[in-house]
Design a protein around this motif. Structure first.
Motif, PDB file in Angstrom:
ATOM      1  N   LEU A 135       0.737  -1.092   0.160  1.00 38.32           N
ATOM      2  CA  LEU A 135      -0.032   0.209  -0.084  1.00 38.32           C
ATOM      3  C   LEU A 135       0.936   1.284  -0.099  1.00 38.32           C
ATOM      4  CD1 LEU A 135      -2.869  -1.286   2.652  1.00 38.32           C
ATOM      5  CD2 LEU A 135      -3.056  -0.743   0.059  1.00 38.32           C
ATOM      6  N   LYS A 136       1.979   1.119   0.718  1.00 42.63           N
ATOM      7  CA  LYS A 136       2.696   2.359   0.875  1.00 42.63           C
ATOM      8  C   LYS A 136       3.494   2.638  -0.508  1.00 42.63           C
ATOM      9  CE  LYS A 136       4.111   2.642   5.704  1.00 42.63           C
ATOM     10  NZ  LYS A 136       5.272   2.788   6.743  1.00 42.63           N
ATOM     11  N   SER A 137       3.715   1.543  -1.388  1.00 42.19           N
ATOM     12  CA  SER A 137       4.252   1.756  -2.772  1.00 42.19           C
ATOM     13  C   SER A 137       3.226   2.233  -3.733  1.00 42.19           C
ATOM     14  CB  SER A 137       4.578   0.349  -3.196  1.00 42.19           C
ATOM     15  OG  SER A 137       3.555  -0.504  -3.589  1.00 42.19           O
ATOM     16  N   LEU A 138       2.036   2.486  -3.210  1.00 37.49           N
ATOM     17  CA  LEU A 138       0.984   2.922  -4.006  1.00 37.49           C
ATOM     18  C   LEU A 138       0.548   4.353  -3.593  1.00 37.49           C
ATOM     19  CD1 LEU A 138      -1.367  -0.144  -4.555  1.00 37.49           C
ATOM     20  CD2 LEU A 138       0.371   1.044  -6.304  1.00 37.49           C
ATOM     21  N   LYS A 139       1.059   4.651  -2.393  1.00 47.57           N
ATOM     22  CA  LYS A 139       0.769   5.950  -1.951  1.00 47.57           C
ATOM     23  C   LYS A 139       0.397   7.036  -2.684  1.00 47.57           C
ATOM     24  CE  LYS A 139       1.495   8.900   2.257  1.00 47.57           C
ATOM     25  NZ  LYS A 139       2.255   9.092   3.525  1.00 47.57           N
ATOM     26  N   THR A 140       1.492   7.472  -3.578  1.00 50.49           N
ATOM     27  CA  THR A 140       1.634   8.605  -4.472  1.00 50.49           C
ATOM     28  C   THR A 140       0.282   8.711  -5.424  1.00 50.49           C
ATOM     29  OG1 THR A 140       4.034   9.052  -4.101  1.00 50.49           O
ATOM     30  CG2 THR A 140       2.878   9.996  -6.031  1.00 50.49           C
ATOM     31  N   ARG A 141       0.187   7.456  -5.878  1.00 45.25           N
ATOM     32  CA  ARG A 141      -0.892   7.178  -6.767  1.00 45.25           C
ATOM     33  C   ARG A 141      -2.293   7.386  -6.135  1.00 45.25           C
ATOM     34  NH1 ARG A 141      -0.254   1.767  -9.450  1.00 45.25           N
ATOM     35  NH2 ARG A 141      -2.214   2.189 -10.421  1.00 45.25           N
ATOM     36  N   ILE A 142      -2.393   6.844  -4.948  1.00 40.75           N
ATOM     37  CA  ILE A 142      -3.625   7.056  -4.103  1.00 40.75           C
ATOM     38  C   ILE A 142      -3.899   8.699  -4.069  1.00 40.75           C
ATOM     39  CG2 ILE A 142      -4.594   6.668  -1.919  1.00 40.75           C
ATOM     40  CD1 ILE A 142      -3.023   4.145  -1.838  1.00 40.75           C
ATOM     41  N   ILE A 143      -3.047   9.386  -3.644  1.00 39.70           N
ATOM     42  CA  ILE A 143      -3.124  10.874  -3.329  1.00 39.70           C
ATOM     43  C   ILE A 143      -3.569  11.513  -4.691  1.00 39.70           C
ATOM     44  CG2 ILE A 143      -1.820  12.847  -2.675  1.00 39.70           C
ATOM     45  CD1 ILE A 143      -0.201  11.426  -0.857  1.00 39.70           C
ATOM     46  N   GLU A 144      -2.720  11.144  -5.817  1.00 37.18           N
ATOM     47  CA  GLU A 144      -2.950  11.874  -7.146  1.00 37.18           C
ATOM     48  C   GLU A 144      -4.332  11.225  -7.653  1.00 37.18           C
ATOM     49  OE1 GLU A 144       0.266  10.225  -9.352  1.00 37.18           O
ATOM     50  OE2 GLU A 144       1.669  11.706  -8.962  1.00 37.18           O
ATOM     51  N   ALA A 145      -5.016  10.346  -7.272  1.00 35.32           N
ATOM     52  CA  ALA A 145      -6.087  10.061  -7.675  1.00 35.32           C
ATOM     53  C   ALA A 145      -7.358  10.596  -6.702  1.00 35.32           C
ATOM     54  CB  ALA A 145      -6.302   8.213  -7.794  1.00 35.32           C
ATOM     55  N   GLY A 146      -6.977  10.943  -5.643  1.00 32.01           N
ATOM     56  CA  GLY A 146      -7.871  11.658  -4.863  1.00 32.01           C
ATOM     57  C   GLY A 146      -8.649  10.656  -4.224  1.00 32.01           C
ATOM     58  N   CYS A 147      -8.312   9.442  -3.802  1.00 33.56           N
ATOM     59  CA  CYS A 147      -8.730   8.340  -3.099  1.00 33.56           C
ATOM     60  C   CYS A 147      -8.369   8.345  -1.701  1.00 33.56           C
ATOM     61  CB  CYS A 147      -8.427   6.857  -3.529  1.00 33.56           C
ATOM     62  SG  CYS A 147      -8.945   6.816  -5.575  1.00 33.56           S
ATOM     63  N   CYS A 148      -9.238   7.803  -1.037  1.00 30.78           N
ATOM     64  CA  CYS A 148      -9.083   7.481   0.502  1.00 30.78           C
ATOM     65  C   CYS A 148      -8.645   5.904   0.700  1.00 30.78           C
ATOM     66  CB  CYS A 148      -9.976   8.112   1.241  1.00 30.78           C
ATOM     67  SG  CYS A 148     -10.024   8.002   3.013  1.00 30.78           S
ATOM     68  N   PHE A 149      -7.509   5.543   1.112  1.00 32.43           N
ATOM     69  CA  PHE A 149      -7.464   4.179   1.424  1.00 32.43           C
ATOM     70  C   PHE A 149      -7.150   4.174   3.030  1.00 32.43           C
ATOM     71  CE2 PHE A 149      -5.951   1.782  -2.273  1.00 32.43           C
ATOM     72  CZ  PHE A 149      -7.079   2.152  -3.306  1.00 32.43           C
ATOM     73  N   ILE A 150      -7.757   3.282   3.635  1.00 29.44           N
ATOM     74  CA  ILE A 150      -7.539   2.931   5.164  1.00 29.44           C
ATOM     75  C   ILE A 150      -7.150   1.603   5.497  1.00 29.44           C
ATOM     76  CG2 ILE A 150      -8.733   3.204   7.371  1.00 29.44           C
ATOM     77  CD1 ILE A 150     -10.834   5.073   6.058  1.00 29.44           C
ATOM     78  N   THR A 151      -6.115   1.321   6.032  1.00 30.12           N
ATOM     79  CA  THR A 151      -5.635   0.116   6.300  1.00 30.12           C
ATOM     80  C   THR A 151      -5.268  -0.296   7.805  1.00 30.12           C
ATOM     81  OG1 THR A 151      -3.897  -1.515   5.857  1.00 30.12           O
ATOM     82  CG2 THR A 151      -3.131   0.848   6.248  1.00 30.12           C
ATOM     83  N   GLU A 152      -5.158  -1.295   8.114  1.00 29.29           N
ATOM     84  CA  GLU A 152      -4.849  -1.775   9.484  1.00 29.29           C
ATOM     85  C   GLU A 152      -6.232  -1.467  10.565  1.00 29.29           C
ATOM     86  OE1 GLU A 152      -1.070  -2.628  10.708  1.00 29.29           O
ATOM     87  OE2 GLU A 152      -2.317  -3.660   9.065  1.00 29.29           O
ATOM     88  N   GLY A 153      -7.425  -1.818   9.975  1.00 24.85           N
ATOM     89  CA  GLY A 153      -8.761  -1.434  10.617  1.00 24.85           C
ATOM     90  C   GLY A 153      -9.166  -2.474  11.593  1.00 24.85           C
ATOM     91  N   GLY A 154     -10.136  -2.147  12.483  1.00 25.59           N
ATOM     92  CA  GLY A 154     -10.445  -3.179  13.463  1.00 25.59           C
ATOM     93  C   GLY A 154      -9.978  -2.676  14.897  1.00 25.59           C
ATOM     94  N   VAL A 155      -9.565  -3.744  15.369  1.00 25.34           N
ATOM     95  CA  VAL A 155      -9.175  -3.610  16.859  1.00 25.34           C
ATOM     96  C   VAL A 155      -7.904  -3.666  16.952  1.00 25.34           C
ATOM     97  CG1 VAL A 155      -9.329  -4.660  19.329  1.00 25.34           C
ATOM     98  CG2 VAL A 155     -11.360  -4.773  17.652  1.00 25.34           C
ATOM     99  N   ILE A 156      -7.015  -4.924  16.862  1.00 20.79           N
ATOM    100  CA  ILE A 156      -5.812  -5.115  16.668  1.00 20.79           C
ATOM    101  C   ILE A 156      -5.287  -5.594  15.254  1.00 20.79           C
ATOM    102  CG2 ILE A 156      -3.809  -6.091  17.950  1.00 20.79           C
ATOM    103  CD1 ILE A 156      -5.471  -4.501  19.878  1.00 20.79           C
ATOM    104  N   PRO A 157      -4.585  -4.571  14.580  1.00 18.30           N
ATOM    105  CA  PRO A 157      -4.563  -2.967  14.999  1.00 18.30           C
ATOM    106  C   PRO A 157      -5.765  -2.431  14.634  1.00 18.30           C
ATOM    107  CG  PRO A 157      -3.852  -3.715  12.638  1.00 18.30           C
ATOM    108  CD  PRO A 157      -4.044  -5.034  13.230  1.00 18.30           C
ATOM    109  N   GLY A 158      -5.833  -0.991  14.964  1.00 20.33           N
ATOM    110  CA  GLY A 158      -7.002  -0.228  14.732  1.00 20.33           C
ATOM    111  C   GLY A 158      -6.986   0.711  15.801  1.00 20.33           C
ATOM    112  N   LEU A 159      -6.964   0.242  17.177  1.00 21.98           N
ATOM    113  CA  LEU A 159      -7.302   1.042  18.337  1.00 21.98           C
ATOM    114  C   LEU A 159      -6.227   1.424  19.149  1.00 21.98           C
ATOM    115  CD1 LEU A 159     -10.705  -0.445  19.526  1.00 21.98           C
ATOM    116  CD2 LEU A 159     -10.527   1.272  18.032  1.00 21.98           C
ATOM    117  N   PRO A 160      -5.178   0.760  19.262  1.00 23.20           N
ATOM    118  CA  PRO A 160      -4.306   1.151  20.418  1.00 23.20           C
ATOM    119  C   PRO A 160      -3.710   2.532  20.152  1.00 23.20           C
ATOM    120  CG  PRO A 160      -3.757  -0.971  19.838  1.00 23.20           C
ATOM    121  CD  PRO A 160      -4.978  -0.711  18.730  1.00 23.20           C
ATOM    122  N   ALA A 161      -3.344   3.011  19.238  1.00 21.11           N
ATOM    123  CA  ALA A 161      -2.814   4.316  19.061  1.00 21.11           C
ATOM    124  C   ALA A 161      -3.939   5.424  19.328  1.00 21.11           C
ATOM    125  CB  ALA A 161      -2.284   4.527  17.857  1.00 21.11           C
TER     126      ALA A 161
END
Length: 354
Positions: free
Chosen positions: A101-127
């Motif tokens: 996903l990080k390798s696609l970050k520039t393309r994600i931003i350029e496309a105006g898309c919102c990508f959310i990863t590490e969702g749920g509880v573990i990971p997702g809530l601790p921080a």
């Protein structure tokens, strides 16, 4: 469960997708009976089929990845990018997934898309939980997050294979003395009368990395996990046998996962998932200890509720385009409020010592 909660909480239409059409069709039919005013459909899609994903995503606005298909992250992400839609996953943390996903970050931003990863509880809530505590101190110096669960409902063998694979990638790192370092020993946490005091091992999560920079007063931060699925069958039968089963073959890995899945059914009550953060610091010149605890009888429900609480913030356009960890994307006050509203028990206690 995510589909049901989304239909309850948001004005959305859903398309359920999976490799086995009959299975997703049955779920879609059940949901339509409860939500007659919504458009709910089912389609057959294989995460390893890029052309099939592109065809399916052409009719969507957002994709929620709940399947045990981490190895196909690039296909799913590429198809979402081509369609110009949003993306959310709640899968076990994976270095390969994050790197993809990080390798696609520039393309994600350029496309105006919102990508959310590490969702749920573990990971997702601790921080997120640490960020919630921080402004309640004048100076937060230590934040330790601990997690424990006991369930009698086992995930699928495919999910267990994925969990076991990713578990090997975890590192026992904690932040101390200005750097991330190997934890020297296990740490005991009091999980109240439900579980009592349990020794927990440190487990590094990527979402924690930025906390010491964001909260300059933090001297210590870490995530710890208690023993899971502890019963006589797991201790004396399942784990000894699976430790002897070769893991190179997918067939052997499935055999091992089925044994572990069956063994989880022997877990005794209480059936409960609990995650808490313990903060230590200063407030109004006093040394303060604060504990924030989230719990629910079903770990599956909390995972679904955490995912939906994040998606509600996306649907209200509160999360801008880009690549995000769930813990970084959400507003922590609203996240905790929504989790409590959805049925997760939230408790907070503060002790000032003179």
């Amino acid at each position: 469960m995510i589909a049901e909660l989304l239909l309850q909480q948001a004005d959305v239409d859903l398309t359920l997708a999976g490799r086995r059409l009959a299975k997703v069709q049955a779920v879609a039919d059940e949901l339509r009976q409860k939500h007659e005013n919504r458009q709910i459909s089912a389609i057959q899609v294989d995460a390893g089929d890029l052309a099939g994903l592109e065809k399916a995503f052409a009719r969507a606005d957002f994709v929620v990845v709940s399947s045990s298909t981490i190895e196909h992250t690039r296909f799913v992400a590429e198809a979402a990018l081509k369609a110009g839609i949003g993306y959310f996953d709640h899968q076990p943390t994976s270095r390969d997934k994050i790197a993809t996903l990080k390798s696609l970050k520039t393309r994600i931003i350029e496309a105006g898309c919102c990508f959310i990863t590490e969702g749920g509880v573990i990971p997702g809530l601790p921080a997120m939980l640490v960020r919630y505590l921080a402004p309640r101190f004048d100076r937060l110096e230590s934040a330790q997050v601990a997690f424990v669960m006991q369930d009698d409902k086992a995930p699928s063998p495919e999910t267990l294979i994925e969990l076991k694979t990713q578990w090997k990638q975890y590192q026992p790192l904690v932040f101390k003395q200005g750097t991330w370092q190997l934890a020297e020993q296990m740490v005991e946490f009091d999980f109240t009368e439900s579980f009592g005091t349990k020794p927990c091992m440190a487990c590094y999560l990527d979402e924690l990395e930025s906390l010491p920079k964001e909260i300059a007063s933090l001297r210590e931060v870490g995530f710890y996990i208690g023993a899971l699925a502890s019963n006589w069958f797991m201790r004396w039968v399942a784990r000894p046998i699976t430790s002897l089963i070769p893991t190179r073959s997918l067939g052997f890995r499935r055999l091992s996962a089925r044994l572990l899945s069956w063994g989880i059914r022997f877990n005794p009550p209480p059936y409960l998932m609990m995650i808490m953060v313990e903060g230590r610091g200063w407030c109004n010149g006093e040394s303060v200890f604060m504990r924030l605890r989230l719990s629910h009888p079903s770990s599956y429900f909390v995972t679904a509720a955490s995912s939906v609480a994040c998606l509600l913030q996306y649907l209200s356009q509160d999360i801008p385009p880009g690549l995000w960890y769930q813990a970084d994307a959400v507003d922590d006050e609203r996240m905790l409020s929504d989790l409590q509203r959805l049925g997760v028990k939230v408790e907070i206690e503060t002790v000032a010592s003179h």
